[in-house]
Design an enzyme around this catalytic site. Sequence first.
Site, PDB file in Angstrom:
ATOM      1  N   HIS A 159       0.815  -1.043  -0.018  1.00  0.00           N
ATOM      2  CA  HIS A 159       0.054   0.336  -0.298  1.00  0.00           C
ATOM      3  C   HIS A 159       0.282   1.546  -0.348  1.00  0.00           C
ATOM      4  CE1 HIS A 159      -3.733  -1.832   1.549  1.00  0.00           C
ATOM      5  NE2 HIS A 159      -2.799  -3.302   1.824  1.00  0.00           N
ATOM      6  N   ARG A 182      -5.317  11.611   6.295  1.00  0.00           N
ATOM      7  CA  ARG A 182      -4.972  11.506   7.254  1.00  0.00           C
ATOM      8  C   ARG A 182      -3.167  13.060   7.368  1.00  0.00           C
ATOM      9  NH1 ARG A 182      -3.376   8.192  11.753  1.00  0.00           N
ATOM     10  NH2 ARG A 182      -1.880   8.890  11.870  1.00  0.00           N
ATOM     11  N   LYS A 206       0.752  14.222   0.980  1.00  0.00           N
ATOM     12  CA  LYS A 206      -0.377  14.392   0.658  1.00  0.00           C
ATOM     13  C   LYS A 206      -0.710  16.121   0.498  1.00  0.00           C
ATOM     14  CE  LYS A 206      -2.577  10.143   4.148  1.00  0.00           C
ATOM     15  NZ  LYS A 206      -3.530   9.808   2.361  1.00  0.00           N
ATOM     16  N   LYS A 243     -14.455   8.248  -3.034  1.00  0.00           N
ATOM     17  CA  LYS A 243     -16.454   8.769  -2.441  1.00  0.00           C
ATOM     18  C   LYS A 243     -16.722   9.741  -3.246  1.00  0.00           C
ATOM     19  CE  LYS A 243     -13.895   5.232   1.727  1.00  0.00           C
ATOM     20  NZ  LYS A 243     -12.723   5.636   2.710  1.00  0.00           N
TER      21      LYS A 243
HETATM   22  C1  26Q Z   1       3.625  -0.277  10.558  1.00  0.00           C
HETATM   23  C2  26Q Z   1       4.091  -0.470  11.295  1.00  0.00           C
HETATM   24  C3  26Q Z   1       4.350  -0.040  12.495  1.00  0.00           C
HETATM   25  C4  26Q Z   1       3.562   1.335  12.525  1.00  0.00           C
HETATM   26  C5  26Q Z   1       2.314   1.608  12.026  1.00  0.00           C
HETATM   27  C6  26Q Z   1       2.262   0.849  10.731  1.00  0.00           C
HETATM   28  C7  26Q Z   1       1.405   1.294   9.751  1.00  0.00           C
HETATM   29  C8  26Q Z   1       0.054   1.721   9.738  1.00  0.00           C
HETATM   30  C9  26Q Z   1      -0.913   1.912   9.155  1.00  0.00           C
HETATM   31  C10 26Q Z   1       1.786   1.586   8.808  1.00  0.00           C
HETATM   32  C11 26Q Z   1       0.609   1.896   7.587  1.00  0.00           C
HETATM   33  C12 26Q Z   1      -0.410   2.321   7.517  1.00  0.00           C
HETATM   34  C13 26Q Z   1      -1.763   2.261   7.014  1.00  0.00           C
HETATM   35  C14 26Q Z   1      -0.751   3.096   5.521  1.00  0.00           C
HETATM   36  C15 26Q Z   1      -2.283   2.992   4.712  1.00  0.00           C
HETATM   37  O1  26Q Z   1      -3.054   3.356   5.418  1.00  0.00           O
HETATM   38  N1  26Q Z   1      -1.859   3.485   3.285  1.00  0.00           N
HETATM   39  C16 26Q Z   1      -3.032   3.772   2.865  1.00  0.00           C
HETATM   40  O2  26Q Z   1      -3.769   3.106   1.709  1.00  0.00           O
HETATM   41  C17 26Q Z   1      -4.848   2.969   1.386  1.00  0.00           C
HETATM   42  C18 26Q Z   1      -5.614   1.395   0.703  1.00  0.00           C
HETATM   43  O3  26Q Z   1      -4.753   0.945   0.010  1.00  0.00           O
HETATM   44  C19 26Q Z   1      -3.873   3.861  -0.269  1.00  0.00           C
HETATM   45  O4  26Q Z   1      -5.992   4.517  -1.082  1.00  0.00           O
HETATM   46  C20 26Q Z   1      -3.590   5.077   0.396  1.00  0.00           C
HETATM   47  O5  26Q Z   1      -2.648   5.527  -0.851  1.00  0.00           O
HETATM   48  C21 26Q Z   1      -2.171   4.422   1.513  1.00  0.00           C
HETATM   49  O6  26Q Z   1      -1.516   6.088   1.905  1.00  0.00           O
END
Ligand code: 26Q
Length: 805
Positions: free
Chosen positions: A350, A541, A546, A654
């Site tokens: 992602h 976020r 962004k 959306k």
């Molecule tokens: C990883 C390790 C330790 C702590 C936190 C994390 C962590 C948690 C959440 C790393 C990344 C995320 C979230 C990432 C995310 O939301 N990415 C988004 O995913 C969407 C669905 O595919 C995309 O539409 C977005 O472009 C992308 O930014």
Amino acid sequence: MDVTTFRNIFLNELTYDRGVTLENASMTDKYTALVRTLKRPLIERWQHTSARHAETQTKTVVYLSAEYLLGPQTENALLATQLTRTAKAALDSLNINIDEVIATEIEPGLGNGGLGRLAACFIDSLATLDISAIGYGIRYNYGIFRQIFVDGEQNEQPDTWTTHGIPWETQHSDRALHVGFGGTVHNDPSGTQRIWEPEWQVQAVPCDYLVPGYDTTTVNTLRLWSARATDEFNLRIFNSGDFENAVKARTAAENISNVLYPEDSTPQGKELRLQQQYFFVAASLQDLLNSHLTRGITYQELPQHVTIQLNDTHPVIAIPEFMRLLVDEHALSWNEAWELTQQIFNYTCHTLLPEALELWPVELFERLLPRHLEIIYGINEQFLNELRQTTNNDELVRSMSIIQEHPVRAIRMANLATIGANRINGVAELHSQLLKDSVLKDFSSYWPHKFTNVTNGITPRRFIKLANPALADLLDDAVGSGWVKDLTLLTGLEELAEDPEFRTQFAAVKAHNKERIAHILKHRDGILLPENAMYDVMVKRLHEYKRQSLKLLHVVSLYAQVLAGKLDAEDIEPRVIMFGAKAAPGYRMAKNTIALINAVAAKVNTAPELKGRLTIAFPANYNVTLAEKLIPAADLSEQISLAGKEASGTGNMKFALNGALTIGTLDGANVEIHQLVGDENFFLFGMTEPEVHNRLQSGYHPSSYYESQENLKLAIDLIAAGTFSNGDRSTFEPVISDWLESDRFMALADFESYMSAQQAVENRYRDADAWTKSAILNVARCGFFSSDRSINDYLDRIWHASAQL
Ligand code: 26Q
């Protein structure tokens, strides 16, 4: 269920479960009784679905995700059971306002943003498409923090979503599984098997949620694991008379599922986070194997019966864990186990930001998961040997290794995932291409067939039918009610875009949704919004890539131009500029940007020079509940990330499906939206990804834009002068110096192009009818972005599973 039955069950729940009378029932009592009433028909369907899945031979899709950003459950359950009217009538007859009762629900915020919400949309679609599927994750005690503003700055409050109980959840504390950590590994007496003796264990308690399909009887399961201390491990300490330490040990074990990490990029190698990952993965795989092996399915047959999707690298420890189960616990040969593993797992990436790739220090693995480390070494050795048969380029071998050597030895989770997975996918066309060209380039040359794309989608149930009932009614009349399950039917709107009558109705829906959000924000936040204005919305976020700061520069520049006498306020089309964004608590620059938005809002909203033309609204605590009210009110959707940085985006979909026009860069799924809706119905601006690439190669100097563009300079100077910080020039100095000296995401380079696109927006908006026509065409042409289509793509390209009813 008819109204009388509903009413009777509801009253019974109040009496015999809550122990209250109708007269003295609290809101929580009423809410709990409503949920328990609604659960009955759902549980019947759930039992049928489970029985059907157990007896048939179809493949089960297993979704492993550390996050599910579900949003409120009750409204969705009413929709799925089509009991909305029945429930309302039943509660009306008792003089209870059902909307108030539903509004008491605190949404389960068990995710950060896009990735977690995508998981929630996917399980909705899987159920709606009658796929045998199960979602596994973590039942955090505290989800994403609640955001409040104190003097304009973000302050984080704990999300106490479980305080009044969670009637939607069923905990099975008697069916807990064990998960071990730490300890040592040694050979068994025969010397052929490795034996891991964990030092400590926790229990994983399954907490089940119902996942109802829409207009079908399928109800799938979402199983979230909650950590609980084991009794044995406690007794040992108790028996030694050390009561205090026994209690401490319990707390440490239960800490594992206590809180969701609020960082959604630049993961820190925190021990507790790795514990969370292994905890839920180990419990999920045990659960999965139990359910299949007890049905008489052999290991060798597993790939015909299950496929496991890894939602980013967060659950990738599942790959060595699966190997461990097969090799150590069930005595399969390494080669046989590896073959099965490679058939079963798939990996969705992602991100594209290198700093967002998960890296775990080897030292941490030695301490916490020593056997997994050995297995990872084994996988790596086998892979590198294979690789060396095809190359003697040491640099290439080093970069594809699972182990990073410098600056510290660490495990590259994306490499492990790529090596272990059958299929690897990005989340939009551009993103999947960039994955192949950059982050995973060497792997895609080595295994081209492993790489594919599945463009993200959103569930039309929640994000149109529930969020925008006025539009849903209009769509029902226009194309029939089938669109909820087949969003391509929206193409039927194409010809209606030419119909003046339909355009009037469509515009009335938008106006209604603006009134609705204005009303909500007035009561929720005390924010007053004009209703006769363009609603320009940026919710996501807070991240530098962004570029919320670019949006802010647009507004400040307009203000600065008015102050400088270059622009007449009367010539500005009235706009409401809305932001919604949480910043990771430790992300300094993101928090600075939040403070700056609030500071600019305070000034701009009351500036007499602007004559009320610009209103900035930044409601705190943007979440799914608020998204459902805000998105349907938007005229303009801001999707302005630097090209090549946003993997896909789903907010963009959306908005378009709720009749907003997009101002955006060619990034993520914007590319596909732009292509589908057509250039005349999309406000495109900014550098393309290759242009960004070239600009960086030739050296990027943001200050040159500041020096050469007058309106940009006016805006930055206005902030630097302390206009928004009571004359204090130091408050926003870090933001200013970042713009001028670094500007990693090139807001300044895209400023001019953004400003002219915004001018084009204004011009178009003045022709209300032309705007509405474009908005209708956005809805008509975006049916592709249903998560049902995404799931069908996964089924075809990755899972090779099919519907089952
Ligand atoms: C990883 C390790 C330790 C702590 C936190 C994390 C962590 C948690 C959440 C790393 C990344 C995320 C979230 C990432 C995310 O939301 N990415 C988004 O995913 C969407 C669905 O595919 C995309 O539409 C977005 O472009 C992308 O930014």
